[in-house]
Design a protein around this motif. Sequence first.
Motif, short mmCIF file in Angstrom:
data_model
loop_
_atom_site.label_atom_id
_atom_site.label_comp_id
_atom_site.label_asym_id
_atom_site.label_seq_id
_atom_site.Cartn_x
_atom_site.Cartn_y
_atom_site.Cartn_z
N LYS B 154 0.73 -1.16 0.22
CA LYS B 154 0.16 -0.11 0.14
C LYS B 154 0.66 1.23 -0.14
N PRO B 155 0.45 2.50 -0.49
CA PRO B 155 1.14 3.60 -0.39
C PRO B 155 2.05 3.80 0.99
N GLU B 156 1.43 3.73 2.14
CA GLU B 156 2.03 4.05 3.63
C GLU B 156 3.14 2.88 3.42
N HIS B 157 2.98 1.94 2.83
CA HIS B 157 4.37 0.90 3.08
C HIS B 157 5.51 1.64 2.19
N LEU B 158 5.20 2.06 0.88
CA LEU B 158 6.17 2.52 0.09
C LEU B 158 6.88 4.01 0.73
N VAL B 159 6.20 4.60 1.57
CA VAL B 159 6.49 5.89 2.40
C VAL B 159 7.65 5.43 3.14
N GLN B 160 7.26 4.22 4.02
CA GLN B 160 8.11 3.67 5.05
C GLN B 160 9.41 3.33 4.43
N GLU B 188 6.38 12.04 -15.29
CA GLU B 188 5.56 13.16 -14.74
C GLU B 188 4.60 12.61 -13.79
N GLU B 189 4.37 13.29 -12.98
CA GLU B 189 3.44 13.15 -11.73
C GLU B 189 1.96 12.82 -12.46
N GLY B 190 1.33 11.73 -11.53
CA GLY B 190 -0.09 11.42 -12.23
C GLY B 190 0.30 9.98 -13.03
N LYS B 191 1.62 10.01 -13.51
CA LYS B 191 1.72 8.64 -14.40
C LYS B 191 1.68 7.36 -13.36
N GLY B 192 1.42 6.05 -13.84
CA GLY B 192 1.62 5.06 -12.89
C GLY B 192 0.49 4.12 -12.87
N ASN B 193 0.55 3.16 -12.17
CA ASN B 193 -0.49 2.22 -11.62
C ASN B 193 -1.09 2.90 -10.47
N ILE B 194 -2.11 2.28 -9.79
CA ILE B 194 -2.99 3.08 -8.70
C ILE B 194 -2.02 3.32 -7.54
N LEU B 195 -1.07 2.22 -7.42
CA LEU B 195 -0.27 2.32 -6.21
C LEU B 195 0.77 3.65 -6.43
N ALA B 196 1.27 3.57 -7.53
CA ALA B 196 2.24 4.72 -7.83
C ALA B 196 1.48 6.08 -7.57
N GLN B 197 0.48 6.12 -8.15
CA GLN B 197 -0.38 7.31 -8.25
C GLN B 197 -0.78 7.85 -7.12
N ALA B 198 -1.07 6.92 -6.06
CA ALA B 198 -1.40 7.24 -4.59
C ALA B 198 -0.15 7.46 -3.78
#
Lengths: 324, 324
Positions: B154-160, B188-198
């Motif tokens: 999840k996004p919070e995991h990638l942040v950690q 560019e910002e906005g690119k990616g899968n749902i995980l990367a975008q979030a």
Amino acid sequence: MKIGIDIMGGDYAPEEAIKGVISYLKSHEDSGADVHFVLIGNPDIAAPYLSLLDQWQSRYTLVPAATVIGMNEHPTKALKEKQDSSIAIGFGLLKQGKIDAFLSAGNTGAMLVGAMYTVKAIPGVLRPTIASPIPKLDGKYNFLLDVGANADCKPEHLVQFSVMGSLYAKHVLNLDNPRVGLLNLGEEEGKGNILAQATYPLLKQHTGINFIGNVEGRDIFLNTCDVIVCEGFTGNVALKMAESIYNIFTETRGVHDEFLDQFNYEIYGGTPILGVNAPVLIGHGISNARAFSSLIENARKLVASNFTEILRNSFAETADQVTV
Amino acid sequence: MKIGIDIMGGDYAPEEAIKGVISYLKSHEDSGADVHFVLIGNPDIAAPYLSLLDQWQSRYTLVPAATVIGMNEHPTKALKEKQDSSIAIGFGLLKQGKIDAFLSAGNTGAMLVGAMYTVKAIPGVLRPTIASPIPKLDGKYNFLLDVGANADCKPEHLVQFSVMGSLYAKHVLNLDNPRVGLLNLGEEEGKGNILAQATYPLLKQHTGINFIGNVEGRDIFLNTCDVIVCEGFTGNVALKMAESIYNIFTETRGVHDEFLDQFNYEIYGGTPILGVNAPVLIGHGISNARAFSSLIENARKLVASNFTEILRNSFAETADQVTV
């Protein structure tokens, strides 16, 4: 057959696009004898280079297009607003059947959106996909898909990519009984993220493909399989890593090696969009004449093999249990 | 400091593990002077090789372990049933504080499970992660994480992961203000899968890291950033692709190049598990003496830099807004 080329697409257009046509005409006198080129672009800008085609005037037609969709323009917006752009006009011709294939080294997003909204997905195909050859150590290529059109996928999408990739490998690359590998982080069944874990049993029970199981990052350059299936996020990262290897070792490090030469994208020129109702190919933004020539040959093979018809027939039977 | 080594782990154990210790003792007479080795393994099997350590008898202690967890055994099951295995005993010593770090080239899953269930995750760390250096064209390394422990994130995991990777780059690799890139399929910002975008906006607003934006597959070998963050599925594919490049070009193709030499895993020896309450390192299954020696030095740096304490302090403040 008529192959439509956006001569305004790519960083070195129209010069390299037109020189690519010349290169093709010179190097494919036999196999390309029935190819007629429909060049789409701005006549004034193209004029100095079109004169290079003087001796082949009967082999091409110029279709004027006043504008160009820039590399960084928003695809949907640009296609809507620039109906006189080379990409918009190209898709118009493709839809009307005035060309048999369309290729461009221009805005990738606009090519994808254009394909989806004009020639449209083949009935039964949930998600058209883009694929790329990746060099194998034995001199051949793996066929990797998806490489970026579908960043988030469900298992049924990956199953369809397997079918489309297998059909392409069989009918366009002339591989007998192509082996399909599921890109994963481990070899054993049960390994992977939720998507790979859910996809594995579907591929295993699929009677229309030759599934050999999971393949890993280390198999991408090896002859473990012929078609490698994954979602477009991982596929895009893998493709761009592979492409960077050529630049890094050949250009920066000055390494010369035959296997490394296979990494040169100019050999295959670009990537086909699979699953739409006509052959559409996307070239690299940095395409040079050789890359355009390769892309043209790729388009010719797609048309000559009736690949679109093959896909349509397969997906007409049943969407998820077609026979390759 | 006491570094615990599973001398039974890896394809060439115990010989290469013990020779790795000897190689380390010879090559790190100064920096490694305070390292005492706790070698964990079967005394009978290890005996012929232990005799090679005769001149360093004061520098090591042998802790007997009757059994070994095989490379293909089920991690949780094996750890439960083989409490007399070198990995189980190693984690027991680590938990009791009798060793300061534990390393093994054995069953990766057992090392991960052992770390999670004995020394456990640092409070506030949602998911411990494994990371790997990836060579950069400028002679340095990118630090890629996660490389396979967390296939779905999840996004919070990638942040950690960004925070842990930054702290490692700063305190263990001694990089000033390390740059974090989010692995993605476009710049560019906005690119990616749902995980990367979030994940992108969370990294962008995070005051504790130096986020430079998206990086692509082509940036993995370049000096675009210092820490590359992704989920463990894509990270594992990227790592194994990078590793295969060394084997393919050096061993199969006979190419010699300084940059290529950096791809040799023996230089860094393996991957640390970040986010658990003690330094744990996992070596390659094929580890040779040089790889073990590198892994030992890596363990020494982790202990010497008080990295676990640094992580603990950071995550004690707030789990998602720590300052690097």
